[in-house]
Enzyme design. Structure first.
Site, short mmCIF file in Angstrom:
data_model
loop_
_atom_site.label_atom_id
_atom_site.label_comp_id
_atom_site.label_asym_id
_atom_site.label_seq_id
_atom_site.Cartn_x
_atom_site.Cartn_y
_atom_site.Cartn_z
N CYS A 68 2.83 27.79 -2.48
CA CYS A 68 3.92 27.67 -3.61
C CYS A 68 5.03 26.63 -2.96
CB CYS A 68 4.65 29.10 -3.92
SG CYS A 68 5.54 29.75 -2.65
N CYS A 106 6.85 27.25 0.25
CA CYS A 106 6.02 26.54 1.28
C CYS A 106 6.50 25.33 1.62
CB CYS A 106 4.67 26.91 1.51
SG CYS A 106 4.00 28.47 1.02
N CYS A 136 -12.03 -0.68 32.18
CA CYS A 136 -12.33 -0.95 30.85
C CYS A 136 -12.04 0.19 30.00
CB CYS A 136 -13.89 -1.39 30.60
SG CYS A 136 -14.27 -3.01 31.36
N ASP A 168 12.22 -13.33 -15.53
CA ASP A 168 12.22 -14.72 -14.96
C ASP A 168 11.39 -15.71 -16.00
OD1 ASP A 168 12.54 -17.07 -12.96
OD2 ASP A 168 10.68 -16.56 -12.64
N CYS A 175 -16.47 -1.16 33.92
CA CYS A 175 -15.86 -0.43 34.98
C CYS A 175 -14.91 0.48 34.36
CB CYS A 175 -15.31 -1.26 35.84
SG CYS A 175 -13.91 -2.35 35.34
N ASP A 228 8.13 -13.33 -10.05
CA ASP A 228 7.04 -13.49 -9.48
C ASP A 228 7.17 -14.64 -8.20
OD1 ASP A 228 7.05 -16.04 -10.63
OD2 ASP A 228 4.99 -16.49 -10.59
#
Length: 801
Positions: free
Chosen positions: A16, A19, A87, A499, A84, A696
């Protein structure tokens, strides 16, 4: 100052709004947490934290300490190229540095990496890409599987619980029939009325099915708070243990007693589990928008590697891969065309049904469809960097964010449960000592009814489910709200500032008018040929316009650009001049016989250029940034919504007036420098208006940030979209009206939900306290309230714009 990190976590176990509030409070108390918002409906948390003070593991442990769990996925990768221990250590270190990775271990001998990670932040493709960036190979382990969707798992679990609980509760429900006089004619087996048989049936329901409520209640109380689990555990336990007490008290008595309440506790738990099942299914539907978007992605890609073609999972595509796309197939990831040409269906992104022609060098977007030609494409963006992944991320963040209107519900939910417990105890005392003195059973019934009817589930779900459904539906129309707060604020907008360039207009000039006494075709070929070496946008518009008319251009012998005046060129031995009045004056050419036509074109908002051939004025060509086909109808829609529409532009007064007039815009502000747009927005705000700015370009970003709501046209720049609160992917002004309509419908839906949730509790508690509501009926009503709120929110998924 440290740079804050953001993370999202999928949280399970919430029942709920109390919580969600408790997790928020708990996380905010953690050192290093700057901000924490928890969304009950989406079961997600959005957290900002200082990585120098705390980390993901500490945050996850805090959530678990509060009594909940965090969804963590585990996967295994096959690693190649390690030679190795250095790595494996390097890969391990690199993976552990990834945001969202809880732990990563790499086994050199088995060439395997085992990774635990946060699925809301990372996908397996991101893990593979990280290993490849480190210089090694990686792929999903053959038997490695992605974790099961936790929501599907929750639905299945609740289904199983409900079936088990229902089978045990049905005989008890049948026995309850014998308690009522008006149903006494229905046959009830004596066994069903036996106290010990009822105890046998009720106990598994109470403590096995009901365990979730006890655990939740204990964890809530341990953390000094209370939630729905507390109410359910108290109510059902009161009925169960009182019945148990009566069962032992009646051991030496024969027959049966109608005073047992085993069926009350069992039926209550069954109904609550049924309600949670419906709720889980409905909440699953509220994220349909995300599932639809994810469903657009291709699953595999055919790539060229080491001279061979191979089909690989989408997650394994890396930047630089060359991949093949046949006609009819989806383009897997973002890239540019390396070879081939085709028409691409971009309707999923732009809403335009007409396919767009693409050639070598053109950009393509992942999840769009190749219609008719074979393409070889080089990948430029993969994984979470693709356009579709970014759209999904924005929608997820919007659905997970909290709208201001939700704060009221959260505050009330936080103190609601203790108040309800107090009212329930008061109800019991009044009934036991005043209304029906000494009638413990009746007093207990009313106490249980109050506890159960008052569950604040509906209150907690009222806002987030509407935000999820509304923002998800908006995304289907190409409208991306960056957060719930923007979805709410948009409905308050009173003025829309547009614009001009690229928003009201197409943003690219086109050849519109030709005035000449000579053959028009010959005239245009000479003018366009002269302009083809110029890089000026006006020159490009003339050249494109002539080519679109199917004309071929001539070779240019000489070319000179004269800044601020125009151009001079030699074509087929003829000297061509194209430009301003000043250019004609400079070469002593009389332009008087075409000045009236030029001025008329300029009054229409067009850029007119004089043309002289061999020092004789031969005509005028005009170029204009034409308004979008949809601008007129969109402006009309905005007016019908009761909004003031204002156009803002750097153009001169005449051009601004002409464009505004064509679009149906009464108010315009002309000759505004890029940096002045934000100031104009501030002036409108100072006069009491709530302003939405639509643009834009890069120069629109400051104004977009200053406005109450910034809307970026999706066909524009990344900077503009970053500064905006809403991205309109389709580049169509109708999307502005759609966004505002969607916001208004969503807020109306939220208010309906809150009215129902508040009204339900306001009416339900007194009715239960007065003894007019049986506990089992209260349980059914409580479950119905949560489901009804979610279903009402889901109506937004069917909204037509």
């Amino acid at each position: 100052m440290s740079i804050l990190k953001e993370t999202n976590m999928q949280i399970t176990g919430m029942t709920c709004a109390a919580c969600a509030t408790r997790i928020e409070k708990g996380l905010r108390k953690l050192e290093g947490i700057e901000e924490a918002n928890v969304n009950l409906a989406l079961e997600r948390s959005a957290i900002k934290y200082d990585p120098n003070i705390t980390n993901l593991e500490t945050i996850q442990n805090k959530v678990r300490d509060l009594g909940y769990d965090v969804v963590i996925e585990k996967t295994e990768l096959e690693i190649t190229g390690m030679t190795c221990a250095a790595c494996s250590a390097r890969i391990e270190k690199g993976l552990n540095k990834l945001d969202g990775v809880t732990s990563a271990t790499v086994n050199l001998a088995l060439e395997k990496a085992t990774i635990e990670y946060n699925p809301t932040e990372l996908a397996t493709g991101d893990l593979i890409k990280k290993v490849q960036d480190l210089g090694y190979g990686a792929r999903m382990k053959e038997d490695g599987k992605e974790a099961v969707d936790h929501r599907e798992a929750e639905i299945k679990k609740q289904q199983n619980r409900f079936i088990f609980s229902m089978l045990l509760s049905l005989p008890l429900l049948w026995s309850m029939v014998g308690h009522f006089q008006f149903t006494s004619f229905i046959y009830v087996p004596d066994l069903f009325m036996n106290a010990w048989f009822q105890l046998l049936l009720a106990t598994p329901v109470q403590f096995y099915i009901g365990k979730q409520f006890y655990v939740g209640a204990y964890k809530a109380l341990k953390n000094k708070s209370a939630n729905m689990d507390v109410l359910v555990a108290l109510g059902t336990s009161a009925a169960y243990f009182y019945s148990l007490y009566l069962s032992f008290k009646m051991m030496n008595m024969h027959g049966h007693s109608p005073e047992l309440y085993y069926e009350t506790s069992a039926v209550l738990i069954t109904l609550i589990v049924l309600g949670k099942l419906f709720e889980a299914k409905a909440k699953g539907r509220s994220s349909e928008a995300i599932k639809k978007l994810m469903g657009l992605q291709a699953k595999t890609a055919i790539v060229e590697r080491d001279g061979a073609e191979m089909e690989i999972p989408l997650e394994e595509v890396v930047v630089g891969d060359l991949f093949h796309v046949k006609p009819g197939e989806k383009i897997p990831v973002d890239g540019f065309i390396f070879a081939g040409q085709s028409a691409i269906d971009e309707s999923m992104l732009t809403g335009e049904s007409v396919p767009v022609d693409k050639k070598v060098g053109d950009e393509v977007i992942g999840a769009t469809i190749n219609k008719n030609g074979f393409l070889k494409i080089e990948a430029t963006k993969v994984g979470k960097d693709t356009a579709l992944a970014q759209i999904i991320k924005i929608v997820e963040e919007a659905q997970g964010s909290k709208a201001p209107i939700q704060r009221l519900a959260d505050k009330i939910s936080g103190i609601f449960v203790p108040i309800v417990v107090g009212i329930a105890i008061l109800t019991f005392i009044l009934w036991y000592f005043v209304v029906t003195p000494g009638d413990f059973a009746r007093s207990l019934e009313n106490l249980i009814a109050v506890l159960v009817i008052a569950c604040p589930c509906a209150l907690g779900l009222a806002t987030p489910t509407s935000i999820m459904a509304g923002s998800g539906r908006a995304a289907e129309f190409g409208i991306l709200f960056k957060g719930g707060e923007h979805l709410e604020m948009t409905h308050r907008v009173t003025s829309v500032v547009l614009d001009k360039t690229g928003t009201v207009t197409n943003g690219t000039p086109v050849l519109t008018d030709v005035v000449t006494e000579m053959d028009e075709r010959e005239f245009l070929v000479l003018v366009a040929s002269a302009e083809k070496k110029s890089e000026h946008p006006l020159a490009e518009a003339i050249v494109a316009g002539v080519k679109d008319r199917g004309m071929s251009l001539k070779e240019v012998a000489e070319f000179e650009a004269i800044p601020g005046f125009g151009i001079r060129a030699t074509v087929e031995g003829k000297e061509i001049l194209v430009g301003t009045r000043k250019l004609m004056s400079r070469f002593e050419i009389d332009a008087s016989n075409h000045l009236s036509e030029m001025e008329a074109l300029e009054r229409e908002g067009k850029t007119a250029m004089l043309v002289a051939i061999n020092h004789v004025l031969s005509g005028v060509v005009a170029v204009a940034d034409t308004i979008k086909e949809t601008s007129i109808s969109a402006v009309q829609r905005l007016k019908e919504l009761g909004l003031d529409v204002i156009m803002i532009t750097g153009d001169n007064e005449e051009t601004a007036k002409a464009i505004a007039g064509k679009a149906g815009i009464e108010h315009y502000i002309a000759e505004v420098l890029p940096e002045g747009k934000a100031n104009e927005v501030k002036k409108l705000q100072a006069s009491g208006k709530k302003v939405a700015m639509v643009g834009d370009g890069i120069n629109d970003a400051p104004a977009l940030a200053v406005a109450d709501i910034g809307m970026a046209i999706g066909t524009g720049t990344d900077v503009a979209m970053e500064a905006a609160d809403i991205t309109l992917i389709r580049g169509d002004l109708n999307s502005i009206a759609d966004a505002i309509s969607m916001s208004r419908k969503t807020i109306r839906n939220i208010k309906q939900n809150l009215f129902w949730a508040f009204g339900y509790n306001t009416m339900g508690i007194p009715v239960a306290a007065m003894g007019f509501l049986a506990p089992w009926l209260a349980g059914a009503a409580m479950a119905f309230s949560s489901v009804s709120v979610v279903l009402n929110a889901l109506r937004l998924q069917k909204v037509k714009l």
